[in-house]
Scaffold this active site. Structure first.
Site, short mmCIF file in Angstrom:
data_model
loop_
_atom_site.label_atom_id
_atom_site.label_comp_id
_atom_site.label_asym_id
_atom_site.label_seq_id
_atom_site.Cartn_x
_atom_site.Cartn_y
_atom_site.Cartn_z
N LYS A 21 0.84 -1.20 0.00
CA LYS A 21 0.00 0.00 0.00
C LYS A 21 0.88 1.26 0.00
CE LYS A 21 -3.49 0.05 2.99
NZ LYS A 21 -4.90 0.26 2.60
N ARG A 91 -2.88 2.93 9.00
CA ARG A 91 -3.23 1.63 8.40
C ARG A 91 -2.01 0.75 8.22
NH1 ARG A 91 -8.31 2.61 5.19
NH2 ARG A 91 -8.45 4.85 5.03
N GLY A 100 -7.79 -7.27 5.30
CA GLY A 100 -8.56 -7.40 6.53
C GLY A 100 -7.87 -8.17 7.64
N MET A 102 -5.02 -7.30 9.27
CA MET A 102 -4.34 -6.49 10.30
C MET A 102 -5.18 -5.27 10.61
SD MET A 102 -0.38 -6.93 9.29
CE MET A 102 -0.68 -6.56 7.60
N ARG A 335 -3.79 -0.73 -6.51
CA ARG A 335 -2.92 -1.91 -6.60
C ARG A 335 -3.32 -2.67 -7.86
NH1 ARG A 335 -6.06 -4.69 -1.59
NH2 ARG A 335 -8.01 -4.70 -2.68
N HIS A 451 -5.47 -45.14 -6.93
CA HIS A 451 -6.14 -45.50 -8.17
C HIS A 451 -7.22 -44.49 -8.51
CE1 HIS A 451 -9.19 -47.72 -10.56
NE2 HIS A 451 -8.10 -48.16 -11.19
N ARG A 557 -0.88 -47.22 -19.82
CA ARG A 557 -0.91 -48.36 -18.89
C ARG A 557 -1.78 -49.44 -19.53
NH1 ARG A 557 -1.39 -43.83 -15.05
NH2 ARG A 557 0.25 -43.96 -13.47
N ARG A 612 3.42 -49.24 -21.91
CA ARG A 612 4.08 -49.94 -20.81
C ARG A 612 3.53 -51.36 -20.69
NH1 ARG A 612 3.33 -47.97 -14.79
NH2 ARG A 612 1.32 -49.00 -15.01
N GLU A 742 11.99 -46.20 -11.82
CA GLU A 742 11.06 -45.98 -10.70
C GLU A 742 11.49 -46.72 -9.45
OE1 GLU A 742 7.07 -47.20 -11.85
OE2 GLU A 742 7.83 -48.90 -13.00
N SER A 761 11.83 -43.36 -18.70
CA SER A 761 10.71 -42.53 -18.28
C SER A 761 10.66 -42.63 -16.76
CB SER A 761 9.41 -43.02 -18.90
OG SER A 761 8.35 -42.21 -18.45
N GLY A 763 9.23 -42.89 -13.43
CA GLY A 763 7.96 -43.21 -12.78
C GLY A 763 8.06 -42.69 -11.35
N THR A 764 7.78 -41.42 -11.18
CA THR A 764 8.07 -40.79 -9.89
C THR A 764 7.05 -41.12 -8.81
OG1 THR A 764 7.13 -38.82 -10.89
CG2 THR A 764 9.52 -38.91 -10.72
N ASN A 765 5.96 -41.80 -9.18
CA ASN A 765 5.05 -42.25 -8.11
C ASN A 765 5.75 -43.35 -7.31
OD1 ASN A 765 3.15 -40.63 -9.36
ND2 ASN A 765 2.26 -42.32 -10.53
N ASP A 766 6.22 -44.36 -8.02
CA ASP A 766 6.92 -45.43 -7.32
C ASP A 766 8.28 -44.97 -6.82
OD1 ASP A 766 5.46 -47.90 -7.08
OD2 ASP A 766 5.34 -47.88 -9.27
N CYS A 829 6.65 -39.74 -16.27
CA CYS A 829 5.24 -40.09 -16.44
C CYS A 829 4.53 -40.29 -15.11
CB CYS A 829 5.09 -41.32 -17.32
SG CYS A 829 5.85 -42.80 -16.61
N TYR A 849 10.74 -34.46 -22.15
CA TYR A 849 9.30 -34.21 -22.11
C TYR A 849 8.72 -34.55 -20.74
CZ TYR A 849 8.62 -39.25 -22.53
OH TYR A 849 8.63 -40.59 -22.30
#
Ligand code: PEP
Ligand code: MG
Length: 878
Positions: A21, A91, A100, A102, A335, A451, A557, A612, A742, A761, A763-766, A829, A849
């Site tokens: 402000k 203010r 709002g 403070m 602003r 899932h 999959r 896969r 993975e 590729s 597999g960053t979940n596993d 992936c 990618y």
């Protein structure tokens, strides 16, 4: 160190020192706009105050006194004088907007003497006493910490005594009496007089604003918005102007463009004879900005001119608070304005066309997450509702439907034309048909890579997962949340963007992505280096993804090709007594899969399709062992049933996620992978003969070393050769073979693995599950919320890639892999491929990618552009 700056001394670049402000007030002042004069006390003063046990830093009060004296000279008035007093507002103003959160004190400088001066000067005694009672009330509450109810009760008692319903019906004497009552409350609560000395009032107010930085509301808000705690707030002391001095005064808010649609026209509201709070409080009906043209033609013209100047100056849509005091326009605040996602897109594209910003900036002005608001239905923002429970926001969008507890029920109701929500403790591949029939999915267990979450995201359907408050009884077809019972057929609404679950139907709006949506994404494509593919298992998903700009499939999959009405064939394969039975079952499966692959290759014609090979453990294709045991005990199993039970017992594992799955299953059952590859190559051949252009990438899951992978790859090559030879002679089909990275070991020995893999590729979940040793299906419903609350983890690692740990493995695998094979193709992936922060990391480590679910493709395209632009640095065109 300088702690106090007159508005003339600052600029908009100084928001960390002067707060947002204060920096903008300074900027407007220096633009020559009519800003009521004042000064700003820096955030550094606030931080020094906090660091020294809430003592004002040395010299601060002297600086304030000097600036105040300057202000008095400029205005020709003195703070608290009894003839024509200067009044100020005090203010807060942090570096980031905290609306709002403070404290603010208005009308400071009023006391028993100056109130008469104000009355005389404005010729309005009622106004003067009303301002004074408001000041005592606000000061009492905010600075002296007296409960607001005490003042409100006194006001209520006075209205009662006078027999009136509203405050405006109280006259000047009433209000003067109220001031005395309020001062009595102060005396009673503090054992001291209400401070009459204006400099003392000011000092108290400054300290109160500093302290409000550390108040509960402010701390909670910062946590929610991720604003650091150590920034501190500035304090703005500004000459009061009054919009409530009669019919020649007023106040309002304005936006330089429509914040809802983005349309290029001034937009706003104003109220005659009113103060700022009256506009915000919504008690009186405001008039549109255009109405000012007849009532205040000069001010209206000046306001429009000022808005134009501000927009040109900030090169963005601004929102503005203004006041007209007795025919004079004042700018109280400006602003860069908040806007809807649709408005943000339209403004960015329009401003580029107008030459206000360049293409790069237009792309940077849209946040990837904003695109989500335009791709999925949302709860109507005006809807009123109370959530029944809240779970994980697993797949964005909102849906309304009747509750069903099984996939079959969902399909049955759907076929009767009903919209349904599928409610399950968790879903499995067996529930797919129900998920297809449902508008949305709600589970009581499972996290963001469960899932239900993964499949719902793939379908672009809303899902709320891991909603632990739901106690679901599938057999009784009902659920409990505390005392509330929800039965099959009851209406519920779910909001997968926020995780809310609401009993009954909440109105839903369905946005339409418009022209600017495509324009921004086309521009984004011009800046990004990362390719964007999609995770898609079905031709339809592939078509949707392609429309969203997917450049191929990064993960198909194949497990769904073994489910549904094909399950009995798979079970026949598992139970086969001899090779002939095995081969017969596999042949049948091969035939069916071939048709699946043709559909997918056709949808992605000309683009790479990464298929896969089978990943889950075999027991997932067998009935639930507990149910089989119960049936067996009741003597209900026939011969096949008993054989299934035997197989289920045989394949049962203590840690299925670490068990016989992925390539390990392929090694035990080589027929499976050969069948899949043959179906795939036959499909590719068929597409080629039909004039198509298939690009096939065969991906082996869960590899941990070279020999294992080399063996699986050798089967792929053999089948490829057979197929190609049969049809065309050698080299007929364009294909590559690679693996998923993975497991941590695969990342650690990536140099070795790259000797046989043509692509990786991630597999960053596993990989996340195995790096942390955190079950991907369980932690979100257990300890993760507590971990996040205690800051033991910065984010859910299944949502945003853990750069320090998992990311280190990814980086290592990239470097090792490319050292062996410089042209190794690298992608991701896991679910992180659609998370903007993780996409930035993928850009940085040099992946080729990212691959994500179809509805996240636009987000990933934009996130990839942002990553490239950020890496190239400010001012570059990447
Ligand atoms: C992964 O593990 O990141 C992956 C993409 O495979 P899935 O989620 O099917 O295990
Ligand atoms: Mg996996």
């Amino acid at each position: 160190m300088q702690y106090v700056y007159a508005f003339e001394e600052g600029s908009k670049e100084q928001k960390y020192v002067l707060g947002g402000k204060g920096a903008n007030l300074a900027e407007m002042t220096n633009l020559g706009l009519p800003v009521p004069p004042g000064f700003t006390i820096t955030t550094e003063a606030c931080n020094a105050y906090m660091a020294h046990d809430r003592t004002l830093p040395d010299g601060l009060l002297d600086e304030v006194a000097t600036r105040l004296a300057d202000l008095e000279t400029k205005m020709g008035k003195r703070l608290g004088a009894d003839d024509d007093p200067l009044l100020v507002s005090v203010r807060s103003g942090a570096p980031f907007s905290m609306p709002g959160m403070m404290d603010t004190v208005l009308n400071l400088g009023l006391n028993d003497a100056s109130v008469t001066g104000l009355a005389k000067q404005t010729n309005n005694e009622r106004f003067a006493y009303d301002s004074y009672r408001r000041f005592v009330q606000m000061f009492g509450k905010i600075v002296l910490d007296i409960p607001a109810e005490r003042f409100e009760a006194a006001l209520e008692a006075l209205r009662h005594a006078r027999g009136v319903a509203t405050d405006p019906e109280l006259n000047a004497e009433d209000l003067a009496e109220l001031v005395e009552t309020f001062q009595g409350i102060v005396k009673d609560a503090t054992q001291g007089e209400f401070p009459q000395e204006p400099h003392e009032q000011l000092r108290y107010a400054i300290e109160a604003v500093f302290q409000s930085w550390d108040g509960r509301r402010a701390r909670d808000y910062r946590k929610l918005e991720g604003i650091p705690d150590d920034l501190g707030t500035a304090v703005n002391v500004q000459t009061m102007v009054f919009g409530n001095k009669g019919d020649d005064s007023g106040t309002g808010v304005a936006f330089t463009r429509d914040p809802a649609t983005g349309e290029h026209r001034p937009y706003g509201d104003f109220l005659r004879d009113a103060q700022g709070e009256d506009v915000v409080a919504g008690i009186r009906t405001t008039e549109p900005l255009d109405a000012m043209a007849t009532q205040f033609p000069d001010c209206h013209r000046q306001l429009l001119d000022t808005m134009q100047r501000l927009e040109n100056h900030y090169r963005d849509m601004c929102d503005i608070e203004f006041t007209i005091e007795q025919g004079r326009l004042f700018m109280l605040q400006t602003r860069v304005g908040k806007r809807t996602a649709a408005a943000a897109l339209r403004m960015a594209v329009d401003m580029q066309a107008e030459g206000l910003i360049d293409t790069r900036e237009a792309v940077l002005r849209i946040q990837p997450a904003q695109l989500d608001q335009l791709l999925h239905p949302q709860f109507d923002p005006h809807a009123q509702y109370t959530p029944l429970a809240t779970g994980l926001n697993a797949s964005p969008g909102a849906a309304v439907g009747t509750v069903t507890f099984t996939a079959d029920d969902a399909v049955a109701r759907h076929e009767l034309g009903e919209q349904v929500i599928l409610v399950r403790p968790e879903t499995s591949p067996d529930d797919l048909h129900g998920m297809i029939a449902a508008e949305g999915i709600l589970t009581s267990r499972g996290g963001l890579v469960s899932h239900a979450a993964v499949v719902a995201r793939g379908m672009g359907k809303p899902a709320v997962c891991g909603c632990a408050a739901l106690d679901i009884d599938v057999h009784a077809r009902q659920l409990h949340v505390g005392d509330t019972i929800v039965r099959e057929g009851d209406l519920i609404s779910i909001n997968g963007t926020t995780g809310e679950v609401v009993l009954g139907a909440v109105p839903v709006i369905t946005p339409e992505p418009t022209g600017p949506f495509d324009t921004i994404l086309e521009w984004a494509d011009g800046f990004r280096r990362l390719g964007v593919r999609t995770n898609a298992d079905l031709p339809n998903d592939a078509i949707v993804a392609r429309q969203f700009g997917a450049e191929g499939i990064g993960l198909c999959r194949t497990e769904h090709m073994f489910l549904g009405d094909r399950l009995p064939i798979v079970q026949r394969y598992i139970l086969a007594a001899n090779e002939a039975e095995e081969i017969a079952a596999l042949d049948e499966l091969e035939h069916l899969q071939r048709a699946d692959f043709v559909g997918i290759l056709e949808a992605m014609d000309g683009l790479p399709v990464t298929v896969r090979l089978l990943d889950p453990p075999l027991h997932e294709f067998l009935p639930d062992i507990e149910e089989l045991l119960v049936q067996d005990a009741r003597g209900e199993l026939d011969d096949t049933g008993r054989r299934l039970l035997h197989a289920a017992q045989q394949w049962r594992e203590a840690n299925p996620m670490l068990g016989t799955r992925g390539v390990r299953l392929g090694i035990l059952k080589p027929g499976l992978y050969r069948t899949q590859v043959r179906a795939l190559f036959d499909a590719a051949t068929e597409r080629k003969l039909a004039g198509g252009d298939p690009h096939v990438e065969v991906m082996i899951p869960l590899a941990v070393n070279e020999p294992e992978l080399a063996l699986a790859i050798s089967w792929v090559r053999e089948v490829a050769e057979e197929t190609a030879t049969e049809t065309y002679g050698a080299g007929g089909i364009n294909y590559a073979v690679g693996t998923m990275v993975e497991t941590p070991r695969a990342a650690l020995v990536a140099d070795e693995i790259a000797r046989v893999a043509e692509f990786f590729s991630f597999g960053t979940n596993d990989l996340t599950q195995m790096t942390f040793g955190f079950s991907r299906d369980d932690i979100e419903g257990r300890f993760l919320p507590r971990y996040l609350e205690l800051h033991l983890l910065p984010a859910n690692p299944f949502e945003t890639l853990d750069v320090d740990g998992v990311g280190k493995l990814v980086r290592m695998a990239v470097e090792l892999g490319r050292a062996t094979r410089p042209d190794l193709q690298l992608g991701i992936c896991g679910e992180h491929g659609g998370d903007p922060a993780s996409v930035a990391f993928c850009h940085e480590v040099g992946l080729d990618y990212v691959s994500c679910s179809p509805y996240r493709v636009p987000l990933a395209r934009l996130a990839a552009a942002h990553a490239a632009l950020a890496a190239a640095g400010p001012g570059s065109t990447a």
